[in-house]
Enzyme design. Sequence first.
Site, short mmCIF file in Angstrom:
data_model
loop_
_atom_site.label_atom_id
_atom_site.label_comp_id
_atom_site.label_asym_id
_atom_site.label_seq_id
_atom_site.Cartn_x
_atom_site.Cartn_y
_atom_site.Cartn_z
N ASP A 1 45.00 13.44 1.24
CA ASP A 1 45.67 14.75 1.24
C ASP A 1 44.69 15.89 1.50
O ASP A 1 44.70 16.92 0.84
CB ASP A 1 46.40 14.96 -0.10
CG ASP A 1 47.38 16.15 -0.05
OD1 ASP A 1 47.80 16.53 1.06
OD2 ASP A 1 47.71 16.68 -1.13
N GLU B 1 44.17 11.35 6.44
CA GLU B 1 44.28 12.80 6.22
C GLU B 1 42.96 13.42 5.75
O GLU B 1 42.91 14.21 4.82
CB GLU B 1 45.43 13.12 5.26
CG GLU B 1 46.11 14.44 5.58
CD GLU B 1 47.38 14.68 4.80
OE1 GLU B 1 47.38 15.58 3.94
OE2 GLU B 1 48.39 13.98 5.07
N ASP C 1 48.51 4.92 5.62
CA ASP C 1 49.73 5.65 5.27
C ASP C 1 50.69 5.48 6.44
O ASP C 1 50.56 6.15 7.46
CB ASP C 1 49.41 7.13 5.03
CG ASP C 1 50.66 7.96 4.75
OD1 ASP C 1 51.76 7.37 4.64
OD2 ASP C 1 50.54 9.20 4.65
#
Length: 306
Positions: free
Chosen positions: A64, A94, A206
């Site tokens: 994140d 990310e 992911d």
Amino acid sequence: MEKVLDVEVSPERETGPKAKRKKSEGNAPQGCIDLTEDSPTCSNQQQQQTTTTDKLSVISWNVDGLDTDNLANRAKGLCSVLVSYKPEVVLLQELIPPYIRNLKKWAVHKAYTVIEGGKGDYFTGMLLKNSRVTLLESEIVIYPTTKMTRNLLVAKVSFKGQELWLMTSHYESCKENGKERMKQLRVVMKRMREAPDNINVLFGGDTNLRDTEVAKVGLPSGVLDLWERLGKQEQCRYTWDTKVNTNKNIPQICRFRFDRVYLRPATREGVPHLAPDHMALVGLQKLHCGLYPSDHWGIFCSFSAE
């Protein structure tokens, strides 16, 4: 089938770049985490997962990075998990340049070889433990129809003298992009299926996948979904879970198995093949800043050679 409330996750939230908070990164934590240290420092002994020399341990985690709120503290939280679990391989999604800089600041580069899956605003990456894994070569495979600059990062490495292929990716985000996700899944499955039969191939990332999308594509014969193979443990099911993880302050309960690990073991006679023997979620403890390291839980898994 995933049993979740019939609540639409907003396109901005679902690992897309637009709605990430742009708050202050906060003061960078002082000091350095020594990732070359052998003994774990995690205070919760039940969370420690150490590996023996004949096992391969891996963490896959969307960190994140696009949410810059307390970014430095959250990056150091990742480093603490690495110290505790001591994985040979870390598959990250990310990432952003400041996150990578923070990792290197805390001596990640001394313990791990860092591979970046791009140079844009955000990208994937891998960490390979220098004492256990040797990088042979790497490549970035572009998804031809992505609208979010997503790709597949592939690293060919040597582990215990045997070649191993590692893959990570961040599939297209948002519910409405299911067709593109299925295209990306097909690209990965084709790569895994067509790898030489003396090569173990491991993917972690992911995927943003729904079970219905996986069912439409199907997994090739010989490719294992680790969560399914290890008994579909309920405590490891949801890797994006707003019922527990409060980083995004989402009022609805949204629970998805976005993050997945796939394995295609080697099949050639006389060649050691990897077999999964453990899986757990990591990053479940809040940091002193009041946040979890990410809005996703990470996946820790270990493999034996048979």
